[in-house]
Design a protein around this motif. Structure first.
Motif, PDB file in Angstrom:
ATOM      1  N   PRO A  62       4.836  10.801  -3.699  1.00  0.00           N
ATOM      2  CA  PRO A  62       3.744  10.626  -4.664  1.00  0.00           C
ATOM      3  C   PRO A  62       2.800  11.829  -4.694  1.00  0.00           C
ATOM      4  CG  PRO A  62       3.266   9.420  -2.667  1.00  0.00           C
ATOM      5  CD  PRO A  62       4.572  10.082  -2.449  1.00  0.00           C
ATOM      6  N   ASP A  63       2.169  12.018  -5.864  1.00  0.00           N
ATOM      7  CA  ASP A  63       1.118  13.030  -5.955  1.00  0.00           C
ATOM      8  C   ASP A  63      -0.205  12.390  -5.557  1.00  0.00           C
ATOM      9  OD1 ASP A  63       2.752  15.133  -7.166  1.00  0.00           O
ATOM     10  OD2 ASP A  63       2.887  13.732  -8.851  1.00  0.00           O
ATOM     11  N   LEU A  64      -0.270  11.064  -5.731  1.00  0.00           N
ATOM     12  CA  LEU A  64      -1.545  10.369  -5.536  1.00  0.00           C
ATOM     13  C   LEU A  64      -1.273   8.969  -4.977  1.00  0.00           C
ATOM     14  CD1 LEU A  64      -4.506  10.945  -6.426  1.00  0.00           C
ATOM     15  CD2 LEU A  64      -3.994   9.685  -8.497  1.00  0.00           C
ATOM     16  N   VAL A  65      -2.057   8.540  -3.979  1.00  0.00           N
ATOM     17  CA  VAL A  65      -1.927   7.146  -3.516  1.00  0.00           C
ATOM     18  C   VAL A  65      -3.273   6.431  -3.659  1.00  0.00           C
ATOM     19  CG1 VAL A  65       0.004   7.357  -1.888  1.00  0.00           C
ATOM     20  CG2 VAL A  65      -2.288   7.883  -1.121  1.00  0.00           C
ATOM     21  N   PHE A  66      -3.195   5.200  -4.138  1.00  0.00           N
ATOM     22  CA  PHE A  66      -4.365   4.317  -4.132  1.00  0.00           C
ATOM     23  C   PHE A  66      -4.086   3.321  -3.024  1.00  0.00           C
ATOM     24  CE2 PHE A  66      -4.485   5.970  -8.436  1.00  0.00           C
ATOM     25  CZ  PHE A  66      -5.840   6.152  -8.694  1.00  0.00           C
ATOM     26  N   VAL A  67      -4.976   3.196  -2.042  1.00  0.00           N
ATOM     27  CA  VAL A  67      -4.708   2.292  -0.914  1.00  0.00           C
ATOM     28  C   VAL A  67      -5.839   1.256  -0.823  1.00  0.00           C
ATOM     29  CG1 VAL A  67      -3.998   2.220   1.503  1.00  0.00           C
ATOM     30  CG2 VAL A  67      -3.891   4.382   0.265  1.00  0.00           C
ATOM     31  N   ASP A  68      -5.409   0.013  -0.691  1.00  0.00           N
ATOM     32  CA  ASP A  68      -6.388  -1.082  -0.580  1.00  0.00           C
ATOM     33  C   ASP A  68      -7.057  -1.017   0.782  1.00  0.00           C
ATOM     34  OD1 ASP A  68      -7.681  -3.578  -0.310  1.00  0.00           O
ATOM     35  OD2 ASP A  68      -6.287  -4.448  -1.794  1.00  0.00           O
ATOM     36  N   TRP A  69      -8.396  -1.168   0.780  1.00  0.00           N
ATOM     37  CA  TRP A  69      -9.146  -0.991   2.035  1.00  0.00           C
ATOM     38  C   TRP A  69      -8.893  -2.077   3.048  1.00  0.00           C
ATOM     39  CZ3 TRP A  69     -13.341  -3.999   3.914  1.00  0.00           C
ATOM     40  CH2 TRP A  69     -13.639  -5.110   3.133  1.00  0.00           C
ATOM     41  N   ARG A  70      -8.317  -3.192   2.547  1.00  0.00           N
ATOM     42  CA  ARG A  70      -8.152  -4.322   3.456  1.00  0.00           C
ATOM     43  C   ARG A  70      -6.846  -4.239   4.248  1.00  0.00           C
ATOM     44  NH1 ARG A  70      -8.835  -8.433  -1.342  1.00  0.00           N
ATOM     45  NH2 ARG A  70      -7.500  -6.787  -2.106  1.00  0.00           N
ATOM     46  N   LEU A  71      -5.950  -3.356   3.870  1.00  0.00           N
ATOM     47  CA  LEU A  71      -4.633  -3.324   4.534  1.00  0.00           C
ATOM     48  C   LEU A  71      -4.793  -2.940   6.007  1.00  0.00           C
ATOM     49  CD1 LEU A  71      -2.427  -1.541   1.858  1.00  0.00           C
ATOM     50  CD2 LEU A  71      -2.311  -3.931   2.571  1.00  0.00           C
ATOM     51  N   SER A  72      -3.939  -3.658   6.812  1.00  0.00           N
ATOM     52  CA  SER A  72      -4.029  -3.292   8.231  1.00  0.00           C
ATOM     53  C   SER A  72      -3.336  -1.937   8.422  1.00  0.00           C
ATOM     54  CB  SER A  72      -3.358  -4.373   9.083  1.00  0.00           C
ATOM     55  OG  SER A  72      -2.004  -4.448   8.718  1.00  0.00           O
ATOM     56  N   ASP A  73      -3.778  -1.221   9.431  1.00  0.00           N
ATOM     57  CA  ASP A  73      -3.264   0.125   9.749  1.00  0.00           C
ATOM     58  C   ASP A  73      -3.555   1.151   8.659  1.00  0.00           C
ATOM     59  OD1 ASP A  73      -2.168   1.996  11.440  1.00  0.00           O
ATOM     60  OD2 ASP A  73      -0.127   1.740  10.643  1.00  0.00           O
ATOM     61  N   LEU A  74      -4.649   0.911   7.894  1.00  0.00           N
ATOM     62  CA  LEU A  74      -5.022   1.880   6.852  1.00  0.00           C
ATOM     63  C   LEU A  74      -5.292   3.248   7.484  1.00  0.00           C
ATOM     64  CD1 LEU A  74      -6.059   2.741   4.032  1.00  0.00           C
ATOM     65  CD2 LEU A  74      -8.304   1.910   4.716  1.00  0.00           C
ATOM     66  N   GLU A  75      -6.021   3.197   8.591  1.00  0.00           N
ATOM     67  CA  GLU A  75      -6.408   4.476   9.205  1.00  0.00           C
ATOM     68  C   GLU A  75      -5.181   5.235   9.738  1.00  0.00           C
ATOM     69  OE1 GLU A  75      -9.568   3.847  11.970  1.00  0.00           O
ATOM     70  OE2 GLU A  75     -10.839   2.925  10.420  1.00  0.00           O
ATOM     71  N   GLY A  76      -4.245   4.470  10.347  1.00  0.00           N
ATOM     72  CA  GLY A  76      -3.007   5.103  10.839  1.00  0.00           C
ATOM     73  C   GLY A  76      -2.251   5.740   9.687  1.00  0.00           C
ATOM     74  N   PHE A  77      -2.181   5.047   8.555  1.00  0.00           N
ATOM     75  CA  PHE A  77      -1.467   5.557   7.377  1.00  0.00           C
ATOM     76  C   PHE A  77      -2.091   6.869   6.898  1.00  0.00           C
ATOM     77  CE2 PHE A  77      -0.988   5.424   2.620  1.00  0.00           C
ATOM     78  CZ  PHE A  77       0.365   5.729   2.586  1.00  0.00           C
ATOM     79  N   LEU A  78      -3.455   6.848   6.796  1.00  0.00           N
ATOM     80  CA  LEU A  78      -4.141   8.069   6.335  1.00  0.00           C
ATOM     81  C   LEU A  78      -3.856   9.241   7.295  1.00  0.00           C
ATOM     82  CD1 LEU A  78      -7.600   6.697   5.130  1.00  0.00           C
ATOM     83  CD2 LEU A  78      -5.720   7.564   3.727  1.00  0.00           C
ATOM     84  N   GLU A  79      -3.848   8.906   8.558  1.00  0.00           N
ATOM     85  CA  GLU A  79      -3.604   9.939   9.577  1.00  0.00           C
ATOM     86  C   GLU A  79      -2.213  10.548   9.386  1.00  0.00           C
ATOM     87  OE1 GLU A  79      -6.065  10.365  12.301  1.00  0.00           O
ATOM     88  OE2 GLU A  79      -4.934  12.243  12.173  1.00  0.00           O
ATOM     89  N   ARG A  80      -1.214   9.641   9.142  1.00  0.00           N
ATOM     90  CA  ARG A  80       0.174  10.106   9.081  1.00  0.00           C
ATOM     91  C   ARG A  80       0.463  10.923   7.824  1.00  0.00           C
ATOM     92  NH1 ARG A  80       0.744   5.149  11.569  1.00  0.00           N
ATOM     93  NH2 ARG A  80       1.224   3.991   9.670  1.00  0.00           N
TER      94      ARG A  80
END
Ligand code: ADP
Length: 686
Positions: free
Chosen positions: A54-72
Motif C-alpha cells: 500500500p501507499d497509504l494505510v488507515f488504521v483503527d485506533w482500537r485495534l490491538s497491537d496497533l503500536e507493534g504494527f506501526l513499529e514494524r
C-alpha cells in the motif's frame, strides 16, 4: 474498488470502517486513481503487505497491537493515518513518534478524507523522492569508493597477472554485468589479444563460452573501440556479435594511457535484460583510465626487470671484478669475480663499502672521488700476488663503478724483461770493458798510421755509446725494480744550481743563453738529490741538444699547494704532435730529417721513472720550430715515494695516448687545473 493499477494510489484500511470506505469512494474524482482494500485485523493487513504494497494505510485506533504494527511498517515508505475518536495529547504524541502522519476523526466527511489523503500522499511522495535520491547517491558513492580502492590497488601492484583480473572483477562488480574481459593490443597494433576473461559467478563461467582469443582491430566491434578511441555501447535487445556470440547488452571502453591506446576493457550480459547506463559508461571509462596507467606501469616494470636481469647476467659473466657503489658509498652491486677476489660475502651487497673492504689501495681509490663522467685509476695488489688495474668512474644517477683488470701477467712479463735486460747489460759490460782496455792499449804496442788511428777513435766512440746505453738500461731496470731511493730533505735550489752549473759549458759551446729563475723562498722537499739532479741534467742536456745554436734555455721553479713545479723551456726544434705522446717511452726517438743528435732514447724514460718514484709527474708541451717546455711536478712530502704507480690525472685522460697497462699517473687536484697542458701538443705519459 477491486481495481489494481500501477499508477493508482493503493489504500489499505485496517479495521472495520465501512464509513471510511464509503467516504473514500465518494471523495474519488477519478475512479481509476484509488485502489482500496479493507482488512479487519492487523495480522491480515501484514499478510497483504507483500501482494498489495500500500501507499497509504488507515488504521483503527482500537485495534490491538496497533503500536507493534506501526513499529514494524516504519521502514516502509507508507503513509500512516490513525482513525478514531478524539485522542489525548499524550496518545497523539506517542503515535506520531511511532510514525503516524495524520489523524482522522469520525464521522468521515468525503472532503475531509480527501484532504487527509492528499496531505499524507504529499508526505509519502516527498519521502520517496528523498529516499530515491539517497539511494542513487549511495550507489554513486559506493562506485566512487570502489574506484578509489581499485585505483590504489592497481597502482600499488606492478604485476600484470595481478592487475588484469582485478580490473575485470571490478568492472563486472561496478556495472553488475555477467562477464567481462581485457584485451591488449599486440606490438603491431593490428590485433587484440584476450588476456583475462571472468564471469560474475564461477559456476556460470564454466557454462559460458570464452570469447575468441584474438580479434583483428580492423574489422571487429572490439577493434572499433581502439579505432575510434570511444566507448561502444550495445543494448537492450538481442545482438549477434561478429564473434558469433549473442548478447543482450555490451559495453567496451578503450584503455588509454598518455594518449596511447593499449587495449579494450569490456563487460557484457548474455542472459539478463539490464542495459548499461550512462553512469556505467562513465565509471567503466574511469576504471579504464586507471587500468591503462597501471598496465603501462606494469609493462615498463617488466621491461626494466628483463633489462636488469640481462645486465645482471652480463655482469656476473664478466671475468673482471666489477663493483657498483651509490653516491653514499653503499655497495649496491658486485659480480662473482669481485666477491671471489676481494673475499666478500654475498650479504656485503647493501652494506657500506668501507665496512666491507679494508684494502688500503682500494680505499685510497674511493677517496679520490672523480666528478661525473671522469675516471681515476689505481694499481691494486691483492693477496696471492695478484695485481689489478682498478678504475673508478663516476656515473650520474648511480654513483661509482669500479672495474678491476687483472694485470698480473703484464707485471710478471715486465719483471722478466727487466731482469733479462739487467743480466744482459751486466754481462755485456764486462767483455766490453776488456775490449775498451785493449783498444786503448793499441797505440802503446806500436805506432798507428793515421787511418788506423781514425779507426781506433771510431771504435772508441761507438763503444762509449754502447756503455752509455748499457748504463742507462741498468739504471732504468734498477729504478723499475723498486730499488730504494735515498730519500732525504733536500733543496731543489741547490740541485738546480748544480745541474745548471754542470750543463753550462755544453750550453756555452752552442752559444745558448742559460737562465735560472728561482724564487728566494723555494722550500725544501723530500727526495733523492742524486736522482733529482739526474732528472734536470737529462732535461737540460736535451734542451741544449735539440736547440739550434744561439737559443735560450730557461729553468723556472715555483711552489704551489704542497708541490713544486720545475719547468725547463727551450727555443729549440720542438716535437711534432704525433711524437709527443711517445717521447717518454723507452727507446723512442723522434726522427727528424738531417738530424745527427746522438742519444739512446732512454733519457726521458729515466726522467719519468725517477719523477714517479718521487710521487710526481712529468709532461711536455711543444710547438715545432718554436721550442719545448718540460714540467716536473714534485710533491714536497711524497706519501709513497717508492711506489712505482701513480694516480691518474683528472681530466687529461682524453689527451693521453693508450695508457701503459699497469702504470697510471696523475697530477694532484688543484695543481691540475693550473698546470695541466691545456692546448697545443702536450703529453706527460705514455
Ligand atoms: P735521446 O737520447 O734521444 O735524447 P730522450 O729520451 O732523452 O732520448 O728523448 C726522446 C726524444 O725526445 C728525443 O729523441 C728527442 O727527439 C725528443 N726530445 C727530448 N727533449 C727534447 C727537446 N728539448 N726538444 C726537442 N725534442 C726533444
Amino acid at each position: 474498488m477491486n481495481r489494481q493499477r500501477t499508477d493508482s494510489i493503493r489504500v489499505l484500511i485496517v479495521g472495520d470502517s465501512p464509513a471510511l470506505a464509503q467516504a473514500l469512494a465518494a471523495a474519488e474524482r477519478d475512479p481509476r486513481s484509488l485502489d482500496v482494500r479493507m482488512v479487519p485485523s492487523i495480522p491480515e493487513a501484514e499478510a497483504l503487505l507483500e501482494p498489495f504494497p500500500p501507499d497509504l494505510v488507515f488504521v483503527d485506533w482500537r485495534l490491538s497491537d496497533l503500536e507493534g504494527f506501526l513499529e514494524r511498517i516504519r521502514p516502509r515508505p507508507i503513509g500512516r493515518v490513525i482513525i478514531g475518536p478524539p485522542l489525548s495529547a499524550s496518545e497523539v504524541v506517542r503515535l506520531v513518534r511511532l510514525g503516524a502522519h495524520d489523524f482522522l476523526l469520525a464521522p468521515h466527511h468525503p472532503d475531509e478524507v480527501l484532504e487527509c489523503l492528499r496531505r499524507t500522499m504529499a508526505l509519502v511522495r516527498e519521502h520517496r523522492r528523498v529516499a530515491g535520491m539517497a539511494e542513487r547517491l549511495q550507489r554513486q558513492l559506493q562506485q566512487l569508493s570502489v574506484l578509489y580502492e581499485v585505483g590504489q590497488t592497481l597502482t600499488a601492484s606492478l604485476r600484470l597477472e595481478e592487475i588484469l583480473p582485478s580490473i575485470v572483477d571490478v568492472a563486472i562488480h561496478l556495472t553488475h554485468a555477467e562477464e567481462g574481459g581485457v584485451w591488449l593490443l599486440d606490438e603491431t597494433s593490428e590485433a587484440l589479444h584476450l588476456r583475462v576473461h571472468r564471469s560474475r559467478d564461477a559456476e556460470a563461467s564454466s557454462a559460458i563460452s570464452t570469447p575468441p582469443l584474438t580479434m583483428p582491430v580492423a574489422d571487429s566491434l572490439l577493434g572499433r573501440a581502439v579505432r575510434t578511441g570511444r566507448p561502444i555501447l550495445l543494448g537492450p535487445g538481442v545482438h549477434q556479435l561478429d564473434t558469433g556470440i549473442l548478447v543482450r547488452s555490451l559495453l567496451y571502453v578503450p584503455l588509454r594511457a598518455h594518449g596511447r591506446i593499449l587495449g579494450v576493457l569490456g563487460v557484457l550480459n548474455r542472459l539478463q535484460e539490464a542495459a548499461f547506463s550512462e553512469s556505467d559508461v562513465h565509471f567503466l571509462t574511469m576504471l579504464g583510465d586507471y587500468a591503462a596507467v597501471a598496465i603501462e606501469k606494469a609493462r615498463l616494470f617488466e621491461a626494466i626487470q628483463a633489462e636488469k636481469s640481462k645486465l645482471e647476467a652480463i655482469l656476473q659473466g664478466i671475468e673482471q671484478p666489477v663493483l657498483v657503489l651509490d653516491s653514499q658509498e653503499t655497495l649496491i652491486l658486485m659480480n662473482q669475480a669481485a666477491q671471489q677476489h676481494l673475499g666478500l660475502p654475498p650479504q656485503a651487497q647493501g652494506q657500506p663499502f668501507r665496512s666491507m673492504v679494508s684494502h688500503p689501495e682500494l680505499l685510497s681509490l674511493i677517496d679520490r672521488k672523480p666528478s661525473t663522467g671522469q675516471t681515476v685509476r689505481q694499481e691494486v695488489t691483492l693477496p696471492h700476488h695478484l695485481t689489478f688495474q682498478a678504475s673508478l668512474t663516476a656515473v650520474e644517477g648511480v654513483g661509482y663503478v669500479i672495474v678491476m683488470q687483472d694485470i698480473t701477467y703484464l707485471k710478471e712479463l715486465d719483471r722478466i724483461k727487466s731482469e733479462f735486460v739487467s743480466i744482459v747489460s751486466h754481462d755485456v759490460r764486462t767483455p766490453l770493458t776488456t775490449i775498451r782496455g785493449y783498444v786503448s792499449l793499441l797505440p802503446r804496442v806500436g805506432p798507428l798510421n793515421p787511418r788506423q788511428q781514425e779507426f781506433v777513435e771510431k771504435v772508441e766512440r761507438a763503444m762509449q755509446t754502447i756503455v752509455e746505453l748499457l748504463n742507462n738500461l741498468l739504471d732504468l731496470s734498477r729504478l723499475e725494480s723498486g730499488y730504494a731511493l735515498s730519500m732525504e730533505t733536500c733543496s731543489l735550489t741547490g740541485i738546480l744550481n748544480e745541474a745548471v752549473q754542470i750543463i753550462r759549458p755544453q750550453a756555452e759551446g752552442k752559444q745558448h743563453t742559460l737562465i735560472l729563475e728561482l724564487p728566494a723562498d723555494l722550500p725544501p722537499i723530500q727526495g733523492d738529490p742524486r736522482r733529482l739532479e739526474q732528472v734536470f741534467l737529462n732535461l737540460l742536456s736535451n734542451a741544449v741538444k735539440y736547440t739550434p745554436p744561439g737559443g735560450r734555455i730557461t729553468v723556472r721553479a715555483r711552489e704551489q699547494e704542497g708541490y713544486i713545479a720545475v719547468q725547463v723551456s727551450d727555443t729549440g726544434v720542438g716535437i711534432p704532435p704525433a711524437d709527443l705522446p711517445h717521447i717518454f717511452s723507452k727507446f723512442y726517438r723522434v726522427r727528424r730529417e738531417g738530424e745527427a743528435a746522438e742519444g739512446t732514447g732512454l733519457g726521458l724514460a729515466i726522467v719519468k721513472s725517477i719523477v714517479e718514484r718521487h710521487g710526481g709527474r712529468v709532461w711536455a708541451e711543444s710547438e715545432v720550430g718554436k721550442g719545448s717546455t718540460f714540467t716536473v711536478l714534485l710533491p714536497r712530502h711524497p706519501i709513497h715515494p717508492t711506489l712505482p704507480s701513480m694516480p691518474r690525472v683528472r681530466g687529461d685522460s682524453a689527451q693521453d695516448p693508450e695508457p701503459s697497462p699497469y702504470k697510471q699517473h696523475s697530477q694532484p687536484d688543484g695543481i691540475a687545473s693550473h698546470q695541466a697542458p691545456s692546448k697545443g701538443n702536450a703529453t706527460g705519459e705514455q
